[in-house]
Design an enzyme around this catalytic site. Structure first.
Site, PDB file in Angstrom:
ATOM      1  N   HIS A  90       0.832  -1.210   0.000  1.00  0.00           N
ATOM      2  CA  HIS A  90       0.000   0.000   0.000  1.00  0.00           C
ATOM      3  C   HIS A  90       0.867   1.260   0.000  1.00  0.00           C
ATOM      4  CE1 HIS A  90      -3.713   2.271   1.224  1.00  0.00           C
ATOM      5  NE2 HIS A  90      -2.790   3.102   1.648  1.00  0.00           N
ATOM      6  N   GLU A  91       1.833   1.300   0.890  1.00  0.00           N
ATOM      7  CA  GLU A  91       2.661   2.497   1.021  1.00  0.00           C
ATOM      8  C   GLU A  91       3.621   2.661  -0.155  1.00  0.00           C
ATOM      9  OE1 GLU A  91       1.590   4.584   3.054  1.00  0.00           O
ATOM     10  OE2 GLU A  91       0.371   3.255   4.293  1.00  0.00           O
ATOM     11  N   HIS A  94       1.877   4.615  -2.722  1.00  0.00           N
ATOM     12  CA  HIS A  94       1.969   6.055  -2.422  1.00  0.00           C
ATOM     13  C   HIS A  94       3.339   6.597  -2.845  1.00  0.00           C
ATOM     14  CE1 HIS A  94      -1.805   6.479  -0.417  1.00  0.00           C
ATOM     15  NE2 HIS A  94      -1.483   5.787   0.656  1.00  0.00           N
TER      16      HIS A  94
END
Length: 188
Positions: A90-91, A94
């Protein structure tokens, strides 16, 4: 995505620093995390192992991406390897968005919403199995509902986005950002 460092040196619950660091190292070997790291390298944003840190978090988050510093995994909020793998994927999305978007402004609700939509969609955060484990039993439409719910939860932590502004931003960017599967050819 967190602008502030939401952690302290006080330890409580979860995993020890050494356990969490070991889980991060194991997570870095998973196919999706390796793929995302390679795409970051190709985009001109190298990711060294010290980009990933285990920390004790005060906020009710599992991890975060901090521009210019890297990715944190909240050792006091995670218990299983799968959770660490999910946070890393997920990160890293980003981080990928930050790398490829020269004008990305995390204080802009639309920019933040777009990255949250992409991260929740492409990392597998909203796969059916995960939703069942969270207690969401909806059969149809669960993925998009989950993405919206989780994006709104993340946007609520952005002091520049009121609830109304966050909803408006998410609706404004939904189609473009949901359908943007880069660096994947299609949503995994």
């Amino acid at each position: 995505m967190e602008e502030e460092e939401p952690f302290s040196s006080v330890y409580s619950a979860g995993k020890t620093l050494k356990q969490c660091e070991s889980m991060i190292q194991k997570g870095l070997q998973t196919p999706i995390v390796r793929f995302l790291r390679e795409r970051l390298e190709e985009a001109g944003c190298p990711v060294a192992n010290n980009f990933f840190r285990a920390v004790n978090c005060e906020a009710n988050i599992s991890g975060g991406y901090i521009r210019g510093k890297g990715i944190i995994v909240c050792m006091n909020k995670i218990d299983q390897q799968d959770e660490v793998n999910q946070v890393l994927a997920h990160e890293l999305i980003h981080a990928y968005d930050d790398c490829r978007g020269a004008n990305l402004d995390w204080t802009n609700c639309a920019h933040h919403a777009c990255s949250e939509i992409r991260s929740n969609h492409l990392s597998g955060d909203c796969h059916y199995k995960r939703e069942l484990l969270r207690g969401y039993l909806k059969i149809r439409g669960h993925e998009q509902e989950c993405i919206r719910r989780r994006a709104m939860a993340s946007l609520s932590g952005n002091p520049n986005c009121s609830e109304a502004a966050a909803k408006d931003a998410m609706e404004a960017v939904w189609d473009v950002c949901y359908n943007d599967t880069q660096p994947f050819d299609r949503a995994p």
